[in-house]
Scaffold this motif. Structure first.
Motif, mmCIF file in Angstrom:
data_model
loop_
_atom_site.group_PDB
_atom_site.id
_atom_site.type_symbol
_atom_site.label_atom_id
_atom_site.label_comp_id
_atom_site.label_asym_id
_atom_site.label_seq_id
_atom_site.Cartn_x
_atom_site.Cartn_y
_atom_site.Cartn_z
ATOM 1 N N ILE A 184 31.553 42.601 42.866
ATOM 2 C CA ILE A 184 31.786 41.184 43.156
ATOM 3 C C ILE A 184 33.137 40.733 42.616
ATOM 4 O O ILE A 184 33.951 40.140 43.331
ATOM 5 C CB ILE A 184 30.654 40.331 42.562
ATOM 6 C CG1 ILE A 184 29.325 40.676 43.234
ATOM 7 C CG2 ILE A 184 30.965 38.839 42.723
ATOM 8 C CD1 ILE A 184 28.122 40.040 42.567
ATOM 9 N N ALA A 185 33.391 41.015 41.334
ATOM 10 C CA ALA A 185 34.629 40.543 40.706
ATOM 11 C C ALA A 185 35.856 41.145 41.384
ATOM 12 O O ALA A 185 36.849 40.453 41.619
ATOM 13 C CB ALA A 185 34.615 40.873 39.219
ATOM 14 N N LYS A 186 35.804 42.422 41.682
ATOM 15 C CA LYS A 186 36.947 43.075 42.322
ATOM 16 C C LYS A 186 37.205 42.479 43.699
ATOM 17 O O LYS A 186 38.360 42.242 44.087
ATOM 18 C CB LYS A 186 36.690 44.579 42.442
ATOM 19 C CG LYS A 186 37.848 45.349 43.039
ATOM 20 C CD LYS A 186 37.554 46.841 43.095
ATOM 21 C CE LYS A 186 38.716 47.609 43.717
ATOM 22 N NZ LYS A 186 38.412 49.074 43.782
ATOM 23 N N THR A 187 36.147 42.199 44.439
ATOM 24 C CA THR A 187 36.301 41.613 45.768
ATOM 25 C C THR A 187 36.916 40.220 45.676
ATOM 26 O O THR A 187 37.780 39.850 46.480
ATOM 27 C CB THR A 187 34.936 41.551 46.476
ATOM 28 O OG1 THR A 187 34.382 42.869 46.555
ATOM 29 C CG2 THR A 187 35.068 40.966 47.872
ATOM 30 N N VAL A 188 36.475 39.446 44.681
ATOM 31 C CA VAL A 188 37.052 38.109 44.501
ATOM 32 C C VAL A 188 38.524 38.206 44.146
ATOM 33 O O VAL A 188 39.374 37.485 44.694
ATOM 34 C CB VAL A 188 36.279 37.334 43.413
ATOM 35 C CG1 VAL A 188 36.996 36.020 43.094
ATOM 36 C CG2 VAL A 188 34.849 37.056 43.861
ATOM 37 N N ARG A 189 38.857 39.115 43.226
ATOM 38 C CA ARG A 189 40.260 39.246 42.787
ATOM 39 C C ARG A 189 41.174 39.724 43.906
ATOM 40 O O ARG A 189 42.386 39.468 43.876
ATOM 41 C CB ARG A 189 40.347 40.203 41.594
ATOM 42 C CG ARG A 189 39.822 39.606 40.296
ATOM 43 C CD ARG A 189 40.259 40.438 39.102
ATOM 44 N NE ARG A 189 39.713 41.786 39.141
ATOM 45 C CZ ARG A 189 38.566 42.150 38.587
ATOM 46 N NH1 ARG A 189 37.810 41.245 37.969
ATOM 47 N NH2 ARG A 189 38.154 43.402 38.653
ATOM 48 N N ASN A 190 40.623 40.401 44.880
ATOM 49 C CA ASN A 190 41.443 40.854 46.012
ATOM 50 C C ASN A 190 41.875 39.699 46.900
ATOM 51 O O ASN A 190 42.756 39.851 47.742
ATOM 52 C CB ASN A 190 40.683 41.894 46.844
ATOM 53 C CG ASN A 190 40.619 43.246 46.151
ATOM 54 O OD1 ASN A 190 41.426 43.530 45.267
ATOM 55 N ND2 ASN A 190 39.657 44.072 46.532
ATOM 56 N N GLY A 191 41.241 38.541 46.720
ATOM 57 C CA GLY A 191 41.644 37.353 47.463
ATOM 58 C C GLY A 191 42.616 36.509 46.663
ATOM 59 O O GLY A 191 43.049 36.876 45.571
ATOM 60 N N ASP A 192 42.949 35.337 47.192
ATOM 61 C CA ASP A 192 43.920 34.455 46.539
ATOM 62 C C ASP A 192 43.294 33.183 45.984
ATOM 63 O O ASP A 192 43.976 32.417 45.295
ATOM 64 C CB ASP A 192 45.027 34.057 47.542
ATOM 65 C CG ASP A 192 45.823 35.261 48.022
ATOM 66 O OD1 ASP A 192 46.049 36.176 47.203
ATOM 67 O OD2 ASP A 192 46.196 35.282 49.208
#
Length: 741
Positions: free
Chosen positions: A285-293
């Motif tokens: 979850i965290a990695k997916t969120v961080r991949n966004g802006d």
């Protein structure tokens, strides 16, 4: 080095509890065998080893469950680590009363110390100052954090009830209906009812198929706070979104709308990972969120409405709800400078939010919340009286804690809104709760209900202060008439205080004050910990809004409350030096026969080593140390700790030049062990259960007590390091005896 002797079962084993008098006789006999650590000249009651800390802890225990009710004046606004008023009443009495006076008798007496000056260099929520002025003393408080200063200044100011009520009424007429229209729902029969709470869920795009994945760990979004006694709960259907009545622990249900079966206990999110229900891909979850802006988006899924007959009913979100939210978005876009746009700075307590791409403080709110806060803030800004404008800004700021997208639902049966700082960090909430900002009589955490529970309750207390007395059956009663009404025209500077004002509070570094040399009778405080909650990192959440409403001048010139000289710091050496600078200033302003008393606890040796070094560098030695009940019994961090600390140590200090220094030649443990056993057994006899860390702080405090009067700071620190290997065996033995008795 001397051999460590730890009393075995004979000291703490299974036997009838001894009376306080028997314990005192046993303690006196034991200490005569070691080095006597008598108090200095002009001894005070708190320097007596018989200081009734277990009796005080019983009162504090009762207060700790509802601090905001039992000490409302220091709870008109959020602050962290708010110490118990009952404890600081006992500390103040003990620091001002001569040795030999009975603190238990004084506690419920109308005693006055009008000539005494009490100083708190880390005033926080103002507990020390409030307890001091209740005893007729004059009080000086200082804090480097503007939010703390603002809170205390409002708490101690003079407020006329009629003016406060009239101002609230004017606000209600001006802005309440504008806010209420965005918290209403249309029933199937066409009637309109108020919405108490909206239920949202975060969602993130699946990295493979880009389907929006709801971050439900469970489809149960609402259950009673005491679910085992009240098992009725609500869950959303993963197929059609309908709200279904289920048991809180159900694992199988059938939707009443679409007829499909589902597991209410399961959701796409599990721990730090989620599984896409469309393509079954698992991802971080965290990695997916961080991949966004940007921070994660939210989806409105349900609401709790107040029916015309007073019942509360959970309903699914419908087209009218979404249309109403879009109206709020559109109106917000028309406003000029509606909210503060201030970046969140990196830090131990802010990084968790920043890891979810929260970069600005306003991103912690949705657009409807921002609109409501903008309209309410504009109305408060228009209040003509500066004192009333400040008071209602303080109320507004307090309501922020419950009206943001980091708040969550506790359920019926308690205050329904779990505030955003329940974990003392900025923890992104996957299923946030949006409360009705103005509120209804059935609301929790709203501006109107907090006006009653915080402001009016504080006014009641200021008019008629009371103490709690614990009765023989364990129940409590309120004791009135011990203190005069509270409310003061504060001094603007020390010269103003000298001219006769009773209270002087200021904002700034307590390592440098305008106080005169030897002008203070007692320094009573609760210093921050070096590696715990960093108050300024969290206080910025409130500060940016206070600054937005009241202006960026005076003590609000900076957009952050972080300061170069704030004592709290994650590096031990920095914490030690900055705390030492404050203690040095306290040494300068304290009379030679005055006391420095502070509450403290820590689970690591570094925390105690830094305290010892800071005290001795500043010229203080420890003359007594008492364990006492610490802070809130229901605090979330405490409940989650493996070895929770339920005690503080009251560290009582005098200036070193008034004490006899001591060169230790191997008799250190002979001196401190009887004191440790005496205090542990007093608490056990009083029925208090001690964790291993509770025992640890008693051991460490009593070890520091004689070391602090060693020949030099270097000798003291060397001896502390040399005796470190003995600490754990003593803790193990004492705790084993406690748990097996």
């Amino acid at each position: 080095m001397s051999q460590v002797t730890v009393p075995r079962r004979s000291a703490l084993g299974r036997r009838a509890p001894r009376t306080a008098a028997q314990l005192r006789l046993a303690f006196d006999a034991d200490t005569r065998q070691g080095q006597a650590l008598g108090p200095g000249p002009g001894a005070r009651a708190i320097e007596d080893d018989g200081f009734p800390f277990e009796w005080l802890s019983d009162i504090a225990e009762s207060e700790s469950w509802r601090k905001e009710i039992n000490r409302p004046l220091s709870h008109i606004h959020k602050w962290w680590a708010q110490r118990l008023g009952s404890v600081f009443r006992g500390i103040t009495l003990g620091a001002l009363a001569p040795k030999g006076q009975d603190i238990r008798e004084l506690y419920y007496s109308r005693v006055r110390y009008p000539e005494a000056v009490v100083f708190d260099p880390f005033m926080g929520s103002g507990t020390t100052l409030i307890e001091a002025v209740k005893l007729g003393a004059r009080a000086i408080g200082r804090d480097i954090n503007p939010v703390a200063y603002f809170l205390v200044r409002n708490a101690l100011a003079v407020h006329r009830r009629d003016e406060v009520l009239a101002t609230f009424s004017a606000l209600e007429q001006t802005v309440a209906d504008r806010l209420r229209r965005f918290y209403q729902a249309r029933l199937p029969d066409g009637r309109t009812v108020p919405v108490l709470y909206y239920f949202w869920v975060k969602h993130v795009p699946c990295p493979v198929c880009e389907t929006a994945v709801d971050l439900f760990s469970s489809r149960v979004f609402a259950q009673h706070a005491y679910a085992k006694r009240n098992p009725d709960a609500r869950a959303t259907c993963p197929s059609c979104g309908e709200v279904n009545r289920v048991r809180f622990d159900a694992t199988d249900a059938r939707c009443t709308n679409c007829g499909k079966g589902f597991d209410p206990s399961s959701g796409p999110a599990r721990g730090q990972r989620a599984t896409c229900p469309c393509c079954t891909h698992g991802f971080s979850i965290a990695k997916t969120v961080r991949n966004g802006d940007t921070p994660p988006d939210h989806r409105l899924c349900a609401k709790l409405v107040l029916m015309p007959d007073g019942r509360k009913e959970y309903l699914r979100a419908d087209a009218d709800d979404h249309a109403l939210y879009r109206m709020a978005e559109a109106e917000l876009a028309t406003l000029k400078n509606p909210y503060p746009i201030v970046a969140i700075e990196e830090g131990y307590n802010t990084n968790q939010a920043m890891n979810y791409n929260y970069r600005y403080w306003h991103q912690l709110f949705n657009d409807r919340q921002l609109l409501g806060l903008a309209l309410l803030g504009e109305s408060i800004r228009g209040i003509r009286s500066p004192a009333l404008r400040d008071l209602f800004t303080c109320l507004f700021s307090g309501a922020l804690e419950f009206n943001n997208m980091f708040a969550s639902y506790k359920g019926e049966g308690t205050g329904a809104v779990r505030h955003m700082f329940s974990h003392h960090i900025l923890k992104p909430e996957r299923t946030p709760l949006e409360a009705n900002l103005w509120g209804t009589p059935k609301s929790s955490g709203s501006f109107s209900t907090m006006f009653e529970s915080r402001i009016l309750r504080a006014l009641d207390y200021a008019e008629k202060p009371f103490e709690q007395r614990v009765m023989a059956d364990g129940k409590t009663e309120k004791v009135y008439g011990l203190s005069d009404p509270l409310g003061f025209e504060g001094a603007e500077h020390f010269a103003d205080f000298v001219s006769g004002k009773q209270v002087y509070v200021s904002c700034g570094n307590s390592g440098s004050t305008d106080l005169a040399d030897r002008s203070v009778d007692a320094v009573l405080t609760d210093p921050p910990f070096f590696d715990n909650v960093h108050y300024s990192q969290l206080a910025d959440f409130f500060h940016v809004w206070q600054r937005h409403i009241l202006g960026a001048d005076g003590f609000r010139t900076s957009s952050t409350t972080r300061a170069d000289q704030e004592v709290q710091h994650s590096e031990e050496s920095v914490f030690r030096d900055r705390l030492g600078a404050v203690w040095q200033e306290c040494h300068r302003v304290l009379k030679d026969d005055g006391l420095l008393v502070f509450s403290y606890h820590h689970s690591r040796t570094e925390g105690w080593r830094s305290i010892l070094a800071a005290l001795m560098t500043a010229g203080f030695g420890i003359v007594a140390a008492h364990p006492v009940k610490a802070e809130m019994s229901v605090a979330t961090p405490k409940r989650q700790a493996k070895e929770p600390i339920d005690l503080d140590i009251l560290v009582v200090c005098r200036k070193l030049h008034t004490l006899e220094r001591h060169a230790w030649n191997g008799d250190l443990w002979t001196t401190v062990t009887p004191v440790i056993v005496y205090q542990v057994e007093r608490l056990r006899t009083a029925g208090r259960r001690l964790s291993r860390n509770d025992v640890r702080i008693i051991v460490m405090a009593q070890l520091l007590r004689p070391l602090s009067v060693a020949a030099s700071r270097e000798d003291a620190l060397a001896l502390l390091d040399a005796h470190a290997s003995h600490v754990e065996p003593i803790i193990d033995r004492l705790h084993l005896d406690l748990t097996s008795s």
